[in-house]
Design an enzyme around this catalytic site. Structure first.
Site, PDB file in Angstrom:
ATOM      1  N   ARG A   1      -9.275   0.209  -8.373  1.00  0.00           N
ATOM      2  CA  ARG A   1      -8.355   1.238  -8.934  1.00  0.00           C
ATOM      3  C   ARG A   1      -8.665   2.399  -8.145  1.00  0.00           C
ATOM      4  O   ARG A   1      -9.785   2.951  -8.262  1.00  0.00           O
ATOM      5  CB  ARG A   1      -8.105   1.257 -10.268  1.00  0.00           C
ATOM      6  CG  ARG A   1      -7.158  -0.130 -10.919  1.00  0.00           C
ATOM      7  CD  ARG A   1      -5.714   0.193 -10.440  1.00  0.00           C
ATOM      8  NE  ARG A   1      -4.856  -0.919 -10.924  1.00  0.00           N
ATOM      9  CZ  ARG A   1      -4.675  -2.070 -10.187  1.00  0.00           C
ATOM     10  NH1 ARG A   1      -5.121  -2.426  -9.199  1.00  0.00           N
ATOM     11  NH2 ARG A   1      -4.141  -2.968 -10.912  1.00  0.00           N
TER      12      ARG A   1
ATOM     13  N   GLU B   1      -2.502   7.244  -4.870  1.00  0.00           N
ATOM     14  CA  GLU B   1      -1.681   6.545  -4.052  1.00  0.00           C
ATOM     15  C   GLU B   1      -0.185   6.127  -4.528  1.00  0.00           C
ATOM     16  O   GLU B   1       0.395   6.041  -3.528  1.00  0.00           O
ATOM     17  CB  GLU B   1      -2.438   4.982  -4.047  1.00  0.00           C
ATOM     18  CG  GLU B   1      -2.349   4.185  -5.393  1.00  0.00           C
ATOM     19  CD  GLU B   1      -2.904   2.819  -4.939  1.00  0.00           C
ATOM     20  OE1 GLU B   1      -2.126   1.811  -5.139  1.00  0.00           O
ATOM     21  OE2 GLU B   1      -4.230   2.705  -4.599  1.00  0.00           O
TER      22      GLU B   1
ATOM     23  N   HIS C   1      -3.663  -0.700  -0.107  1.00  0.00           N
ATOM     24  CA  HIS C   1      -3.592  -1.456  -1.366  1.00  0.00           C
ATOM     25  C   HIS C   1      -3.135  -3.056  -0.681  1.00  0.00           C
ATOM     26  O   HIS C   1      -2.155  -3.584  -1.600  1.00  0.00           O
ATOM     27  CB  HIS C   1      -2.740  -0.812  -2.177  1.00  0.00           C
ATOM     28  CG  HIS C   1      -3.085  -1.361  -3.941  1.00  0.00           C
ATOM     29  ND1 HIS C   1      -3.138  -0.489  -4.857  1.00  0.00           N
ATOM     30  CD2 HIS C   1      -3.596  -2.566  -4.318  1.00  0.00           C
ATOM     31  CE1 HIS C   1      -3.417  -1.240  -5.844  1.00  0.00           C
ATOM     32  NE2 HIS C   1      -3.759  -2.472  -5.520  1.00  0.00           N
TER      33      HIS C   1
END
Length: 335
Positions: free
Chosen positions: A240, A269, A301
């Site tokens: 994360r 993000e 991601h």
């Protein structure tokens, strides 16, 4: 409170690959999915009207205000199609009587392999070599790497993904130092030991983050922790974005104390990832600065993004929805 259809799912942050994977499974289960491209937040919550279930991803915002709106619409279940749930206010959901489920395990090897791919690409400069050869440049100057065998890798977090990464690191002949508040004795070996976080920072050539984002881990990589690390350390984050203080990371890169950075996640993000922004001027100055470093590699991601993992995510998410409709417990999948 409005009535909600138990067969209807409001599916936020939808992409074409989500539709391709989820729609056939939903039809077979007699579930109806309303695929919605916007991410869930205060402004888009009304789009869930009429649905008993809301399906969300990592960057959807499920805070107290959103939960209250969902409850007023008759939503009874928030189904996360991911493992982490730091973006969901669990206590607000409990207070509103909304159940929350997630996908605790989905091909942990997928994310672990992506972490190692970042390490190998940064180390051996594969991305630079690829571009050079495409241009007919076969010079080796500037492509010097290091041998992985014998290096020390620090792994913060030894859940399913962390343990998968331990196995990969040991396969490369690395020494592994682990930190986790809840050690797993099954991975301890002559080349894999649990240590205090300060020792991990001080002794690791490479540090890879595999812990969840929570108050205790917010900015676990910060100015103080970076100062404890070896000069030239490589930092990898596939967990994360909030685990790293981006401003501190940039300072570490500028001072050359940090030698390499590989990121599949980024602190802010939610405003960038999972969209094509190639024709836009990106307004995030920290991200823009970070992306200018030659020794930083960022992916959007995609660590989870394998056929096996996405298939398992879809199957588990819809199984959670069906089980809730049928009043059946689903062990650890419900929070």
């Amino acid at each position: 409170m409005r009535s909600a259809d138990a067969s209807r799912i409001a599916f936020f942050s939808s992409k074409r690959y989500d539709q391709e994977m989820f729609e056939p499974l939903a039809q077979a289960s007699k579930l109806h999915i309303d695929f919605k491209e916007p991410r869930l937040d205060q402004t888009t919550a009304p789009l869930a009207a009429g649905a008993k279930h809301v399906c969300v991803f990592v960057n959807d915002e499920v805070n107290t205000s959103v939960v209250e709106q969902l409850a007023s619409l008759g939503v009874e279940h928030i189904a996360l199609r991911c493992a982490g749930y730091n973006n969901v206010d669990i206590e607000s959901c409990r207070a509103a009587g909304i159940r929350v489920s997630h996908v605790p395990t989905y091909s942990p090897e997928a994310v672990a392999e992506h972490a190692m791919a970042l390490i190998l690409t940064l180390n051996r400069k594969m991305h630079k070599a690829y571009n050079r050869v495409k241009e007919g440049n076969f010079a080796l100057q500037g492509l010097l790497g290091f041998t992985m065998h014998g290096k020390t890798i620090g792994i913060i977090g030894t859940g399913n993904i962390g343990k998968a990464f331990v196995r990969i690191a040991l396969g490369f002949g690395c020494k592994v130092l682990c930190f986790d508040p809840y050690p797993d004795p099954s991975i301890i070996s002559p080349n894999c030991q649990y240590v205090e976080l300060s020792e991990l920072f001080a002794k690791s050539d490479i540090i890879s983050l595999h812990c969840p984002l929570m108050p205790q881990t917010q900015h676990i990589i910060n100015t103080d922790s970076i100062a404890q690390m070896k000069p030239g350390v490589m930092v990898i984050n596939t967990s994360r974005g909030g685990l790293i203080d981006t401003a501190a990371l940039i300072k570490g890169l500028k001072s050359k104390h940090i030698g390499f950075v590989g990121l599949d996640v980024y602190e802010m993000e939610s405003e960038l990832f999972f969209r094509d922004r190639s024709c836009e001027v990106i307004q995030d100055d920290l991200f823009q600065r970070l992306s200018t470093f030659h020794n930083v590699l960022i992916t959007g991601h995609q660590g989870f993004f394998t056929i096996e993992a996405v298939t398992e995510i879809a199957n588990t998410t819809l199984a959670n929805i069906l089980n809730l409709n049928q009043g059946q417990p689903v062990a650890a999948r419900f929070l």
